[in-house]
Design a protein around this motif. Structure first.
Motif, PDB file in Angstrom:
ATOM      1  N   ALA A 127       0.821  -1.210   0.000  1.00  0.00           N
ATOM      2  CA  ALA A 127       0.000   0.000   0.000  1.00  0.00           C
ATOM      3  C   ALA A 127       0.851   1.255   0.000  1.00  0.00           C
ATOM      4  CB  ALA A 127      -0.930   0.005   1.214  1.00  0.00           C
ATOM      5  N   ASP A 128       2.117   1.101   0.324  1.00  0.00           N
ATOM      6  CA  ASP A 128       3.084   2.202   0.320  1.00  0.00           C
ATOM      7  C   ASP A 128       3.841   2.280  -1.008  1.00  0.00           C
ATOM      8  OD1 ASP A 128       3.206   3.985   2.408  1.00  0.00           O
ATOM      9  OD2 ASP A 128       5.060   3.207   3.249  1.00  0.00           O
ATOM     10  N   GLY A 129       3.484   1.458  -1.977  1.00  0.00           N
ATOM     11  CA  GLY A 129       4.135   1.517  -3.276  1.00  0.00           C
ATOM     12  C   GLY A 129       5.309   0.590  -3.464  1.00  0.00           C
ATOM     13  N   VAL A 130       5.509  -0.353  -2.532  1.00  0.00           N
ATOM     14  CA  VAL A 130       6.648  -1.264  -2.623  1.00  0.00           C
ATOM     15  C   VAL A 130       6.354  -2.355  -3.660  1.00  0.00           C
ATOM     16  CG1 VAL A 130       8.017  -2.993  -1.368  1.00  0.00           C
ATOM     17  CG2 VAL A 130       7.396  -0.834  -0.263  1.00  0.00           C
ATOM     18  N   THR A 131       7.307  -2.576  -4.558  1.00  0.00           N
ATOM     19  CA  THR A 131       7.180  -3.640  -5.565  1.00  0.00           C
ATOM     20  C   THR A 131       8.269  -4.710  -5.416  1.00  0.00           C
ATOM     21  OG1 THR A 131       8.451  -2.317  -7.155  1.00  0.00           O
ATOM     22  CG2 THR A 131       6.047  -2.141  -7.251  1.00  0.00           C
ATOM     23  N   THR A 186       7.462   4.771   3.232  1.00  0.00           N
ATOM     24  CA  THR A 186       7.401   6.232   3.124  1.00  0.00           C
ATOM     25  C   THR A 186       7.600   6.892   4.487  1.00  0.00           C
ATOM     26  OG1 THR A 186       4.976   6.170   3.216  1.00  0.00           O
ATOM     27  CG2 THR A 186       6.006   6.249   1.031  1.00  0.00           C
ATOM     28  N   MET A 187       7.217   6.207   5.559  1.00  0.00           N
ATOM     29  CA  MET A 187       7.540   6.710   6.897  1.00  0.00           C
ATOM     30  C   MET A 187       9.050   6.745   7.094  1.00  0.00           C
ATOM     31  SD  MET A 187       6.775   7.737  10.011  1.00  0.00           S
ATOM     32  CE  MET A 187       5.189   7.240  10.682  1.00  0.00           C
ATOM     33  N   MET A 188       9.760   5.741   6.565  1.00  0.00           N
ATOM     34  CA  MET A 188      11.222   5.748   6.654  1.00  0.00           C
ATOM     35  C   MET A 188      11.810   6.919   5.859  1.00  0.00           C
ATOM     36  SD  MET A 188      11.852   3.359   8.695  1.00  0.00           S
ATOM     37  CE  MET A 188      10.201   3.314   9.408  1.00  0.00           C
ATOM     38  N   ASN A 202      -0.975   9.868  -6.395  1.00  0.00           N
ATOM     39  CA  ASN A 202      -1.880  11.027  -6.396  1.00  0.00           C
ATOM     40  C   ASN A 202      -1.211  12.184  -5.659  1.00  0.00           C
ATOM     41  OD1 ASN A 202      -4.142   9.788  -7.727  1.00  0.00           O
ATOM     42  ND2 ASN A 202      -4.547   8.652  -5.832  1.00  0.00           N
ATOM     43  N   ILE A 203      -0.088  12.618  -6.179  1.00  0.00           N
ATOM     44  CA  ILE A 203       0.648  13.737  -5.585  1.00  0.00           C
ATOM     45  C   ILE A 203       1.150  14.646  -6.706  1.00  0.00           C
ATOM     46  CG2 ILE A 203       1.360  12.477  -3.511  1.00  0.00           C
ATOM     47  CD1 ILE A 203       4.072  12.008  -4.804  1.00  0.00           C
ATOM     48  N   ASP A 204       1.565  15.852  -6.337  1.00  0.00           N
ATOM     49  CA  ASP A 204       2.007  16.835  -7.318  1.00  0.00           C
ATOM     50  C   ASP A 204       3.519  16.872  -7.483  1.00  0.00           C
ATOM     51  OD1 ASP A 204      -0.665  17.765  -7.718  1.00  0.00           O
ATOM     52  OD2 ASP A 204      -0.485  18.918  -5.863  1.00  0.00           O
ATOM     53  N   HIS A 205       4.248  16.506  -6.425  1.00  0.00           N
ATOM     54  CA  HIS A 205       5.708  16.609  -6.439  1.00  0.00           C
ATOM     55  C   HIS A 205       6.283  15.456  -5.630  1.00  0.00           C
ATOM     56  CE1 HIS A 205       9.780  18.142  -5.647  1.00  0.00           C
ATOM     57  NE2 HIS A 205       9.611  18.850  -6.750  1.00  0.00           N
ATOM     58  N   PRO A 206       7.413  14.883  -6.049  1.00  0.00           N
ATOM     59  CA  PRO A 206       7.973  13.736  -5.325  1.00  0.00           C
ATOM     60  C   PRO A 206       8.326  14.012  -3.878  1.00  0.00           C
ATOM     61  CG  PRO A 206       9.483  14.511  -7.044  1.00  0.00           C
ATOM     62  CD  PRO A 206       8.180  15.176  -7.290  1.00  0.00           C
ATOM     63  N   ALA A 207       8.593  15.267  -3.510  1.00  0.00           N
ATOM     64  CA  ALA A 207       8.925  15.579  -2.114  1.00  0.00           C
ATOM     65  C   ALA A 207       7.778  15.242  -1.173  1.00  0.00           C
ATOM     66  CB  ALA A 207       9.293  17.056  -1.974  1.00  0.00           C
ATOM     67  N   GLN A 208       6.548  15.161  -1.706  1.00  0.00           N
ATOM     68  CA  GLN A 208       5.405  14.841  -0.865  1.00  0.00           C
ATOM     69  C   GLN A 208       5.496  13.433  -0.275  1.00  0.00           C
ATOM     70  OE1 GLN A 208       2.570  16.868  -3.982  1.00  0.00           O
ATOM     71  NE2 GLN A 208       1.340  16.183  -2.242  1.00  0.00           N
ATOM     72  N   LEU A 209       6.235  12.543  -0.932  1.00  0.00           N
ATOM     73  CA  LEU A 209       6.366  11.187  -0.403  1.00  0.00           C
ATOM     74  C   LEU A 209       7.087  11.173   0.932  1.00  0.00           C
ATOM     75  CD1 LEU A 209       7.243   9.258  -3.682  1.00  0.00           C
ATOM     76  CD2 LEU A 209       5.076   9.224  -2.420  1.00  0.00           C
ATOM     77  N   ALA A 210       8.040  12.081   1.119  1.00  0.00           N
ATOM     78  CA  ALA A 210       8.769  12.166   2.379  1.00  0.00           C
ATOM     79  C   ALA A 210       8.113  13.137   3.356  1.00  0.00           C
ATOM     80  CB  ALA A 210      10.216  12.599   2.126  1.00  0.00           C
ATOM     81  N   TYR A 211       7.278  13.999   2.837  1.00  0.00           N
ATOM     82  CA  TYR A 211       6.711  15.087   3.646  1.00  0.00           C
ATOM     83  C   TYR A 211       5.500  14.662   4.459  1.00  0.00           C
ATOM     84  CZ  TYR A 211       3.413  19.028   4.111  1.00  0.00           C
ATOM     85  OH  TYR A 211       2.472  19.912   4.550  1.00  0.00           O
ATOM     86  N   VAL A 246       2.664  12.047   6.094  1.00  0.00           N
ATOM     87  CA  VAL A 246       2.640  10.711   6.684  1.00  0.00           C
ATOM     88  C   VAL A 246       1.209  10.297   6.981  1.00  0.00           C
ATOM     89  CG1 VAL A 246       3.355   9.304   8.658  1.00  0.00           C
ATOM     90  CG2 VAL A 246       4.934  11.003   7.706  1.00  0.00           C
ATOM     91  N   GLY A 247       0.857   9.082   6.570  1.00  0.00           N
ATOM     92  CA  GLY A 247      -0.416   8.513   6.987  1.00  0.00           C
ATOM     93  C   GLY A 247      -1.557   8.631   6.002  1.00  0.00           C
ATOM     94  N   THR A 248      -1.528   9.609   5.115  1.00  0.00           N
ATOM     95  CA  THR A 248      -2.620   9.755   4.164  1.00  0.00           C
ATOM     96  C   THR A 248      -2.373   8.888   2.939  1.00  0.00           C
ATOM     97  OG1 THR A 248      -1.503  11.688   3.222  1.00  0.00           O
ATOM     98  CG2 THR A 248      -3.187  12.100   4.873  1.00  0.00           C
ATOM     99  N   PRO A 249      -3.399   8.273   2.375  1.00  0.00           N
ATOM    100  CA  PRO A 249      -3.221   7.433   1.183  1.00  0.00           C
ATOM    101  C   PRO A 249      -2.803   8.293  -0.010  1.00  0.00           C
ATOM    102  CG  PRO A 249      -5.341   7.005   2.249  1.00  0.00           C
ATOM    103  CD  PRO A 249      -4.793   8.246   2.861  1.00  0.00           C
ATOM    104  N   ARG A 250      -1.701   7.909  -0.633  1.00  0.00           N
ATOM    105  CA  ARG A 250      -1.223   8.653  -1.806  1.00  0.00           C
ATOM    106  C   ARG A 250      -1.047   7.766  -3.025  1.00  0.00           C
ATOM    107  NH1 ARG A 250       3.709  10.619   1.604  1.00  0.00           N
ATOM    108  NH2 ARG A 250       3.149   8.612   2.500  1.00  0.00           N
ATOM    109  N   LEU A 251      -0.988   6.474  -2.820  1.00  0.00           N
ATOM    110  CA  LEU A 251      -0.763   5.564  -3.931  1.00  0.00           C
ATOM    111  C   LEU A 251      -2.036   5.403  -4.755  1.00  0.00           C
ATOM    112  CD1 LEU A 251       1.352   3.544  -5.176  1.00  0.00           C
ATOM    113  CD2 LEU A 251       0.166   1.772  -3.869  1.00  0.00           C
ATOM    114  N   HIS A 252      -1.919   5.588  -6.062  1.00  0.00           N
ATOM    115  CA  HIS A 252      -3.028   5.330  -6.967  1.00  0.00           C
ATOM    116  C   HIS A 252      -3.034   3.861  -7.374  1.00  0.00           C
ATOM    117  CE1 HIS A 252      -5.029   5.119 -10.944  1.00  0.00           C
ATOM    118  NE2 HIS A 252      -5.868   5.979 -10.397  1.00  0.00           N
ATOM    119  N   SER A 253      -1.876   3.359  -7.819  1.00  0.00           N
ATOM    120  CA  SER A 253      -1.775   1.945  -8.179  1.00  0.00           C
ATOM    121  C   SER A 253      -0.314   1.560  -8.353  1.00  0.00           C
ATOM    122  CB  SER A 253      -2.561   1.628  -9.456  1.00  0.00           C
ATOM    123  OG  SER A 253      -2.147   2.464 -10.510  1.00  0.00           O
TER     124      SER A 253
END
Length: 403
Positions: free
Chosen positions: A128-132, A325-327, A375-384, A386-393
């Motif tokens: 759910a955090d985008g890990v493949t 993403t928490m890491m 579902n984000i505008d800039h990659p920095a949001q992944l580190a910024y 925490v806790g809200t769903p951001r992964l589309h697929s």
């Protein structure tokens, strides 16, 4: 199977780029689980594809890679966590049957199917955090039968979830009760019996050692690495977490893909990593959970251009946190990484830590089609955030995952 992604915003994480600028209005063409074409929408191919997905401008990164976990185990250490917070010394907890040996006992008692079921619950949080891609270590069995059971359980996860698993034998994690006060004999058992059996069963990609004052010394670590290399396995090390024994330098000179934790790594060790192309894997979850104060030598690693990976170190005792993403956030807030360094740490540098830098961790033609759509505008949001769903697929092997 062919897939065409249109109207994408690509963050390629190409290591030849000086930054991670986004590339809007692009397409990605995928065939036979590989990326075959990337380009601007004006040049989007018109050939028929079995599936076409309009990404509507969404940001796409390489699928995230968690390059250090202990995902397969039974039991938990919540009671021990509570005891520590009420002032009970670790020595007392260990004498009461706590610590790593409590996890060893629970893991030995669990069946292979039970280990798979437990690991799948943890894995769902990571996907759910985008890990493949995920690395999974053994190390809570400490017998031939139980170490192989853990590795088989790790491999089985690929049959139950859209994930790629890299397996690491960590039989040299602790001295089991059967070999109390006889670590050398246990190391011989690891080298002469466990490693060959894991190789024969085709269950292992790499071998790891906990090289530390409460683990194994340099001579014992070297013996395990030599045994692994004799079977053409990769090597990596749990090193310099609690003290500076020189384990990172040893691992690097022997060709390790990564050394992990490294809070007490000195400049000599950093130079060895740089010289031999070894990745420094940072584990801020354990740093946070143990309330450590010795920071990894981030400035020295930057100065010597050592690639830094980030991972969850998910385990029951020191980092029960299933969020990569928490890491990334902890890497920035605790270790002062930049958001770009954090994203490289879970993509291109994490791939390198697993020896997969030629096939994963970047969006490049010829690479595996393992991607995360956000579902984000800039990659920095992944580190910024925490806790809200951001992964589309997620896309694994060129196929959309319905997690």
């Amino acid at each position: 199977m062919s897939l065409l992604l249109t109207n994408t915003t690509i963050v390629s994480m190409d290591q030849s780029d000086s930054d991670y600028q986004t590339q809007p209005n692009c397409y990605i063409a995928i065939e036979h689980a590989k990326i075959v074409k990337i380009g601007p929408m004006q040049q989007c191919p018109t050939a028929d594809y079995s599936q076409i997905i309009d990404c509507q401008g969404r940001l796409i990164t390489p699928g995230l890679i968690d390059c250090h976990t202990h995902l397969v185990f039974a039991g938990n250490r919540a009671k021990e966590f509570e005891q520590r917070l009420t002032g009970v010394p670790y020595e007392t907890i260990a004498k009461q049957g706590g610590g790593i040996l409590s996890t060893v006992n629970a893991t030995r008692a669990a069946s292979e199917s039970q280990l798979v079921e437990l690991a799948l619950q943890r894995l769902s949080a990571l996907t759910a955090d985008g890990v493949t891609t995920i690395e999974i270590k053994s190390g809570y069995g400490l017998t031939l039968e139980d170490e192989l059971k853990m590795l088989r359980a790790a491999k089985q996860l690929e049959q139950h979830a859209s994930i790629k698993v890299s397996t690491t034998l960590l039989a040299a994690h602790a001295v089991p009760p059967e070999y109390k006060d006889n670590a050398d004999n246990y190391i011989r058992y690891v080298c002469d019996e466990i490693i060959p059996a894991a190789v024969a069963a085709k269950l292992v990609d790499s071998v790891d050692v906990f090289c530390e004052s409460i683990g194994f010394n340099l001579a014992q670590t070297k013996a395990v690495f030599e045994a692994a290399l004799s079977h053409s396995l990769g090597i990596k090390g749990h090193t310099e977490q609690l003290s500076n024994l020189g384990g990172s330098e040893l691992a690097a000179t022997m060709g390790a893909t990564s050394v992990d934790h490294i809070e007490f790594l000195d400049e000599q060790g950093v130079k060895a990593l740089a010289q031999h192309g070894t990745v420094a894997t940072l584990l801020p979850g354990a740093f946070y959970f143990l309330r450590e104060t010795q920071l990894p030598p981030i400035d020295l690693l930057r100065q010597h251009n050592v690639p830094m990976a980030l991972a969850t170190d998910f385990n029951p005792g020191t980092s029960p946190i299933a969020s990569l993403t928490m890491m990334m956030n902890m890497g920035c807030t605790l270790f002062r990484l930049t958001p770009e360094e954090a994203l490289r740490g879970v993509t291109c540098h994490a791939a390198r830590a697993l020896g997969l830098q030629d096939s994963r961790g970047q969006i490049r033609v010829g690479y595996d089609a393992d991607l995360a759509i956000w579902n984000i505008d800039h990659p920095a949001q992944l580190a910024y955030e925490v806790g809200t769903p951001r992964l589309h697929s997620r896309i694994v092997n060129g196929e959309i995952c319905h997690d």
